[in-house]
Design an enzyme around this catalytic site. Structure first.
Site, PDB file in Angstrom:
ATOM      1  N   ARG A 147       7.648   6.799  13.446  1.00 17.14           N
ATOM      2  CA  ARG A 147       6.401   6.057  13.254  1.00 17.14           C
ATOM      3  C   ARG A 147       6.262   5.063  14.400  1.00 17.14           C
ATOM      4  O   ARG A 147       7.215   4.336  14.713  1.00 17.14           O
ATOM      5  CB  ARG A 147       6.421   5.296  11.918  1.00 17.14           C
ATOM      6  CG  ARG A 147       5.088   4.642  11.584  1.00 17.14           C
ATOM      7  CD  ARG A 147       5.143   3.811  10.310  1.00 17.14           C
ATOM      8  NE  ARG A 147       5.566   2.443  10.587  1.00 17.14           N
ATOM      9  CZ  ARG A 147       5.335   1.402   9.772  1.00 17.14           C
ATOM     10  NH1 ARG A 147       4.691   1.582   8.623  1.00 17.14           N
ATOM     11  NH2 ARG A 147       5.761   0.196  10.075  1.00 17.14           N
ATOM     12  N   ASP A 216       0.702   4.008  10.979  1.00 19.63           N
ATOM     13  CA  ASP A 216       0.232   3.381   9.739  1.00 19.63           C
ATOM     14  C   ASP A 216      -0.910   2.414  10.067  1.00 19.63           C
ATOM     15  O   ASP A 216      -0.708   1.432  10.781  1.00 19.63           O
ATOM     16  CB  ASP A 216       1.411   2.623   9.095  1.00 19.63           C
ATOM     17  CG  ASP A 216       1.110   2.146   7.687  1.00 19.63           C
ATOM     18  OD1 ASP A 216      -0.068   2.188   7.282  1.00 19.63           O
ATOM     19  OD2 ASP A 216       2.059   1.740   6.991  1.00 19.63           O
ATOM     20  N   GLU A 242      -1.685   7.103   8.470  1.00 20.19           N
ATOM     21  CA  GLU A 242      -1.443   6.602   7.109  1.00 20.19           C
ATOM     22  C   GLU A 242      -2.391   5.455   6.760  1.00 20.19           C
ATOM     23  O   GLU A 242      -2.672   4.604   7.605  1.00 20.19           O
ATOM     24  CB  GLU A 242       0.009   6.117   7.045  1.00 20.19           C
ATOM     25  CG  GLU A 242       0.375   5.425   5.762  1.00 20.19           C
ATOM     26  CD  GLU A 242       1.774   4.821   5.828  1.00 20.19           C
ATOM     27  OE1 GLU A 242       2.541   5.154   6.748  1.00 20.19           O
ATOM     28  OE2 GLU A 242       2.091   4.011   4.949  1.00 20.19           O
ATOM     29  N   GLU A 268       0.701   4.602  -0.867  1.00 20.71           N
ATOM     30  CA  GLU A 268       1.915   3.820  -1.149  1.00 20.71           C
ATOM     31  C   GLU A 268       1.658   2.735  -2.187  1.00 20.71           C
ATOM     32  O   GLU A 268       2.583   2.295  -2.848  1.00 20.71           O
ATOM     33  CB  GLU A 268       2.504   3.229   0.135  1.00 20.71           C
ATOM     34  CG  GLU A 268       1.670   2.135   0.766  1.00 20.71           C
ATOM     35  CD  GLU A 268       2.265   1.600   2.062  1.00 20.71           C
ATOM     36  OE1 GLU A 268       2.764   2.399   2.853  1.00 20.71           O
ATOM     37  OE2 GLU A 268       2.218   0.379   2.275  1.00 20.71           O
ATOM     38  N   ASP A 322      11.783  -2.296   0.745  1.00 18.66           N
ATOM     39  CA  ASP A 322      11.510  -2.893  -0.579  1.00 18.66           C
ATOM     40  C   ASP A 322      11.613  -1.855  -1.696  1.00 18.66           C
ATOM     41  O   ASP A 322      11.478  -2.202  -2.872  1.00 18.66           O
ATOM     42  CB  ASP A 322      10.184  -3.657  -0.623  1.00 18.66           C
ATOM     43  CG  ASP A 322       8.984  -2.917  -0.061  1.00 18.66           C
ATOM     44  OD1 ASP A 322       8.962  -2.645   1.153  1.00 18.66           O
ATOM     45  OD2 ASP A 322       8.064  -2.614  -0.832  1.00 18.66           O
ATOM     46  N   GLU A 345      10.095   8.821   4.436  1.00 15.34           N
ATOM     47  CA  GLU A 345      10.254   7.583   5.206  1.00 15.34           C
ATOM     48  C   GLU A 345      11.635   7.009   4.922  1.00 15.34           C
ATOM     49  O   GLU A 345      12.062   6.947   3.773  1.00 15.34           O
ATOM     50  CB  GLU A 345       9.168   6.587   4.780  1.00 15.34           C
ATOM     51  CG  GLU A 345       9.172   5.288   5.573  1.00 15.34           C
ATOM     52  CD  GLU A 345       8.044   4.349   5.134  1.00 15.34           C
ATOM     53  OE1 GLU A 345       7.615   4.438   3.964  1.00 15.34           O
ATOM     54  OE2 GLU A 345       7.596   3.543   5.961  1.00 15.34           O
ATOM     55  N   TRP A 408      -4.478  -6.479   4.555  1.00 17.11           N
ATOM     56  CA  TRP A 408      -3.176  -6.483   5.244  1.00 17.11           C
ATOM     57  C   TRP A 408      -2.443  -5.199   4.992  1.00 17.11           C
ATOM     58  O   TRP A 408      -2.392  -4.656   3.992  1.00 17.11           O
ATOM     59  CB  TRP A 408      -2.297  -7.655   4.803  1.00 17.11           C
ATOM     60  CG  TRP A 408      -1.162  -7.758   5.727  1.00 17.11           C
ATOM     61  CD1 TRP A 408      -1.145  -8.378   6.942  1.00 17.11           C
ATOM     62  CD2 TRP A 408       0.128  -7.135   5.584  1.00 17.11           C
ATOM     63  NE1 TRP A 408       0.040  -8.187   7.574  1.00 17.11           N
ATOM     64  CE2 TRP A 408       0.853  -7.414   6.769  1.00 17.11           C
ATOM     65  CE3 TRP A 408       0.720  -6.346   4.597  1.00 17.11           C
ATOM     66  CZ2 TRP A 408       2.142  -6.965   6.976  1.00 17.11           C
ATOM     67  CZ3 TRP A 408       1.992  -5.888   4.798  1.00 17.11           C
ATOM     68  CH2 TRP A 408       2.711  -6.212   5.978  1.00 17.11           C
TER      69      TRP A 408
HETATM   70  O1  EZ4 Z   1       4.078  -2.857   4.144  1.00 19.99           O
HETATM   71  O2  EZ4 Z   1       6.511  -1.726   1.814  1.00 19.99           O
HETATM   72  O3  EZ4 Z   1       4.551   2.365   5.308  1.00 19.99           O
HETATM   73  N1  EZ4 Z   1       5.132   1.385   5.005  1.00 19.99           N
HETATM   74  C1  EZ4 Z   1       4.548   0.213   4.714  1.00 19.99           C
HETATM   75  C2  EZ4 Z   1       5.472  -0.882   4.201  1.00 19.99           C
HETATM   76  C3  EZ4 Z   1       4.728  -1.913   3.347  1.00 19.99           C
HETATM   77  C4  EZ4 Z   1       5.695  -2.647   2.450  1.00 19.99           C
HETATM   78  C5  EZ4 Z   1       4.954  -3.486   1.420  1.00 19.99           C
HETATM   79  O4  EZ4 Z   1       5.831  -3.970   0.460  1.00 19.99           O
HETATM   80  O5  EZ4 Z   1       3.356   0.095   4.823  1.00 19.99           O
HETATM   81  O6  EZ4 Z   1       6.135  -1.494   5.257  1.00 19.99           O
HETATM   82 CO    CO Z   2       2.431   2.091   4.889  1.00 18.65          CO
END
Ligand code: EZ4
Ligand code: CO
Length: 408
Positions: A147, A216, A242, A268, A322, A345, A408
């Site tokens: 990525r 992304d 993404e 996601e 996370d 991922e 965001w």
């Molecule tokens: O910002 O998991 O594709 N991955 C992402 C992540 C998200 C975090 C948010 O908790 O977009 O890095």
């Molecule tokens: Co993402």
């Protein structure tokens, strides 16, 4: 086999994790991931106050019935807090079932459909040389798919890179940061749309046509901006683009799809099978980005992928740090078993996290495998977890140049 205890364990080795540990009267234990980045304690309360009391005495073998009971009896369905809590129960019961059967969970799901799961890592840089170095570092670690995120001239922040400090003190690769208030970042979509194709052109020139490249967009574009970006990236043959538009408005993808052949991945932050219904049926996406942890666990992940298979839509499960090692293991077992696996991922957890969660997966030559221990293959060291109490931490947020809050 009855459930006798269910403990909610909060630990913050390199970042916060919420784990459910279910124990049965036969002495078997199962783990489930309930980590919801930045809202962890809401899920802890949901589990401790409203779910754990319902689990005691239930038959641990009845995974589907327990899932339906928790989903429907609560009346207030869906939402990330509810679905992360249900996910943890679902995963823990699959873990127990695997241990009872003395089989890894992927065997219970039908057995392996492949030898390993192609994984992608996250490269980024504020300049092209820094980005190239980051891509090479990932290739040296074994990644065969990358990525690419990049700085944009005139903007201070790169999305996805706000790791605090280095070494053991860092916040485990994630954009979240310790602190009682979210960090503020800046954003300019027009500058991004101008700059990004030049970055992919340079990366293709440097690394050749073969390397699978992903990007992304993190919900930051309008539908027509996303359509424009998809079109302008077509010459660089992305594996996927993404989250090009905010996930709430699924109809937006119709417009994007009409304009570009760049493959699209989304979901996601989705938390149920129903969030994907129209997107899959209308073939508006190519990859399902759901995470076991935020989607109600292994059972619904399997269901959405079986539905997606009818439309040649593949998996691309969300695997940031996370998602705890338990959640990552859960989706690795699903990914190994389903026919329509796409990519996984994989951001690596830190050393402290790996000491709390003892894991059996392997990552070799760019491929993940969940291992062959019975269940999910992850155990939690409760004493080690107890050394790291919860720390308040939040994802950053964005403002445009005029001060408007942006996605965001
Ligand atoms: O910002 O998991 O594709 N991955 C992402 C992540 C998200 C975090 C948010 O908790 O977009 O890095
Ligand atoms: Co993402």
């Amino acid at each position: 086999m009855k459930i006798v205890t269910a403990d909610v364990i909060v630990t913050s080795p390199n970042r916060n994790f919420v784990t459910l540990k279910i124990t049965t009267d036969e002495g078997l234990t199962g783990l489930g991931d309930a980590t919801l980045n930045g809202r962890e304690l809401a899920v802890v309360s949901y589990l401790r106050d409203h779910v754990v009391p319902l689990l005691i005495g239930r038959d641990a073998d009845r995974i589907e019935d327990t899932w339906q009971f928790l989903y429907r009896s609560g009346y207030w369905r869906r939402g990330p807090v509810t679905m992360a809590a249900i996910a943890a129960v679902d995963m823990a019961l699959w873990d127990i079932k695997g241990k009872a059967a003395q089989m890894p969970v992927y065997q219970l799901l039908g057995g392996a459909s492949r030898d390993g799961l192609m994984a992608y890592g996250h490269a980024s840089g504020t300049s092209l040389p820094a980005l190239f170095d980051s891509i090479r570092e990932h290739q040296e670690q074994g990644y065969r798919s990358i990525r690419v995120q990049t700085g944009v001239p005139g903007l201070k922040s790169i999305y996805g890179i706000a790791a605090q400090s280095t070494g053991e003190e860092r916040y485990d690769h994630e954009p979240a940061q310790r602190g009682a208030y979210p960090a503020e970042e800046d954003w300019d979509t027009r500058a991004y749309l101008r700059h990004l194709p030049t970055v992919f052109e340079a990366v293709r020139h440097e690394f050749g046509p073969d390397l699978p490249l992903l990007h992304d967009g993190h919900h930051r574009m309008t539908p027509i901006q996303a359509a424009k970006l998809g079109k302008s990236l077509e010459p660089y043959d992305l594996f996927w683009l993404e989250d090009c538009t905010p996930a709430e408005n699924q109809e937006a993808l119709r417009l994007v799809r009409q304009h570009t052949t760049t493959p699209l991945a989304i979901g996601e932050i989705f938390n149920t099978v129903w969030d994907f219904q129209a997107l899959i049926k209308e073939q508006l996406i190519d990859y399902v980005r759901a995470a076991s942890t935020h989607f109600g666990g292994i059972s619904p992940l399997r269901k959405v992928m079986d539905y997606a298979a009818q439309y040649q839509v593949k998996s691309g499960f969300h695997g940031p740090t996370d998602i705890s090692p338990v959640g990552l293991a859960a989706q690795m077992h699903v990914g190994l078993a389903i026919h329509n696996f796409g990519i996984q991922e994989y951001m690596q957890h830190g050393a402290r996290t790996n000491a709390v969660f003892q894991q059996s997966f392997t990552f070799a030559d760019g491929y993940l495998h969940p291992g062959d221990l019975p269940g999910l293959g992850v155990e939690l060291d409760v004493d080690e977890a107890g050394r790291y109490p919860y720390e308040v931490a939040y994802l950053p947020y964005n403002r445009l140049a005029d001060g408007t809050v942006h996605d965001w």
